[in-house]
Design a protein around this motif. Structure first.
Motif, PDB file in Angstrom:
ATOM      1  N   TRP A 149      31.192 -21.577 -34.512  1.00  0.00           N
ATOM      2  CA  TRP A 149      30.604 -21.273 -33.358  1.00  0.00           C
ATOM      3  C   TRP A 149      28.722 -20.860 -33.200  1.00  0.00           C
ATOM      4  O   TRP A 149      28.178 -21.613 -32.124  1.00  0.00           O
ATOM      5  N   PRO A 159      32.064 -23.420 -27.692  1.00  0.00           N
ATOM      6  CA  PRO A 159      32.632 -24.249 -26.717  1.00  0.00           C
ATOM      7  C   PRO A 159      33.131 -23.617 -25.503  1.00  0.00           C
ATOM      8  O   PRO A 159      32.579 -21.995 -25.212  1.00  0.00           O
ATOM      9  N   TRP A 195      40.014 -23.039 -27.705  1.00  0.00           N
ATOM     10  CA  TRP A 195      39.573 -23.580 -28.633  1.00  0.00           C
ATOM     11  C   TRP A 195      40.407 -22.711 -29.791  1.00  0.00           C
ATOM     12  O   TRP A 195      40.895 -23.060 -30.681  1.00  0.00           O
TER      13      TRP A 195
END
Length: 393
Positions: free
Chosen positions: A42, A47, A53
């Motif tokens: 991340w 996302p 996700w």
């Protein structure tokens, strides 16, 4: 990396996997793997749907582990088809997950550990440090808890009262290691309040906020305990007090009184008093009467005796105390305080010393020992003042 976001998403992601049919223990392992992957990936770009996700990655981890397992045939109904990646489902399984982690088949310590791991998103190391036990010991405790609840159906209603008691156990552990368990308990209770409209959940949240608001004033610079009456009220968190009282008023307006609401009402009366002398002890006794009616708990009766001693005088408090079992925790400390207020300093000093021997922690033991020493020193000074100076000591 937003660690708070990951921890807030953890119970929802775990709930999705369990609802899809995953074994609880395997699902929890898969979610932890997904969290590790999120920490790795991340930072380069979060996302658009973080929960979706995590669900996708955790489910794939679960499928990989299941397919590699010798018991694959027993789980073919679960693994035949992988749901396509997409937005996370709107159904919120968080409440059922709270119920599962506080299942009656678990011991209180196991329920607390599993709640912190599965719902709170803490690592085994963090939980072990918070409870001052080796990480291997905590890992075994959590593994046993996961095995215990793995066969529990996820579609049965749980007991809110059990969940609240587990959260209150977490809160009362306070702070140890690098995890502030009181703050974590407040966070989890807020989370629970967001998914269930229940006056006792609100009552517990209010109680936690009101107690937590006094935290900075509870200890002296040397680490010693500061009794409520002697605390610097300027150090209390007025924002937390205002929020706790507002939450409590909303809960009480529903006229479904429970023990956490009643405890919060007592805490609110303490927090609302500008000085110790202005505390409304009469109303506090009334709330303790409600608590006795709700719980008939001997510890509640012990606290009520203190309140009666403040409202109606120490003799009345001692009379209320006489009806209780002397083996109760902190009975001797309460008796010492009431005897001191009644002027019987000899008995009070003896009882403070007795209470110190039974104290559950070092800070409380030191405080009670100092109380006994203070009374003994004052009594000795009084004897010296009355001695004929012409006579040898």
């Amino acid at each position: 990396m937003d660690e708070a976001l990951l921890r807030n998403l953890t119970p929802g992601v775990l709930g999705v996997l369990v609802r899809r049919g995953a074994d609880f223990a395997a699902a929890e392992d898969a979610v932890q793997d997904a969290l590790v992957e999120a920490v790795r990936v991340w930072p380069a770009g979060r996302p658009r749907d973080p929960k979706g996700w995590l669900v996708t990655v955790a489910w794939r981890r679960f499928l990989d582990a299941t397919r590699a397992d010798a018991a694959r045939r027993r789980r073919e109904g679960v693994v035949d088809e992988e749901p396509a990646p997409g937005p996370a489902p709107a159904v919120d399984d968080t409440l059922q997950l709270y119920f599962l982690c506080a299942h009656p088949s678990l011991t209180p310590s196991s329920a607390v550990a599993l709640t912190l791991r599965a719902v709170g998103g803490l690592t085994t190391r963090q939980i072990a440090e918070a409870y001052l036990v080796p990480e291997t010991t905590m890992a075994q405790r959590i593994s046993r808890a996961k095995r215990t609840v793995s066969g529990v159906r996820f579609d049965r209603p749980g007991d809110v009262a059990t969940v609240l008691r587990v959260l209150y156990l977490v809160f009362n552990e306070g702070y140890s290691g690098d995890v502030d368990l009181a703050a974590e308990a407040i966070r989890l209770t807020r989370h629970l309040a967001a998914v269930i409209d229940h006056p006792e959940v609100a009552g517990l949240l209010a109680l936690m906020l009101l107690h937590h608001a006094r935290r900075a004033a509870r200890t002296a610079p040397d680490g010693g305990l500061v009794p409520l009456a002697e605390q610097d009220r300027g150090r209390w968190d007025t924002g937390a007090i205002a929020e706790g009282i507002a939450i409590l008023h909303t809960a009480l307006a529903r006229d479904q009184l429970g023990e956490f609401q009643a405890q919060a009402a007592v805490a609110a009366l303490h927090a609302d008093a500008p000085t110790a002398e202005e505390t409304d002890w009469v109303q506090i006794v009334e709330w303790y009467d409600e608590l006795v009616r709700l719980t008939d708990n001997p510890v509640v009766r012990l606290n009520r005796a203190v309140a009666v001693g403040e409202a109606d005088g120490p003799r009345a408090g001692l009379a209320a105390l006489m009806a209780l079992d002397e083996s109760l925790p902190r009975y001797a400390a309460v008796a010492a305080y009431l005897h001191e207020r009644d002027g019987d300093l000899t008995t009070a000093a003896r009882l403070y010393a007795e209470a110190a021997l039974k104290a559950p922690n070092l800070a409380e033991r030191d405080h009670l020992t100092r109380q006994a020493a203070r009374l003994n020193a004052g009594r000795d000074a009084g004897r010296d003042a009355g001695r004929d100076p012409r006579r040898p000591a």
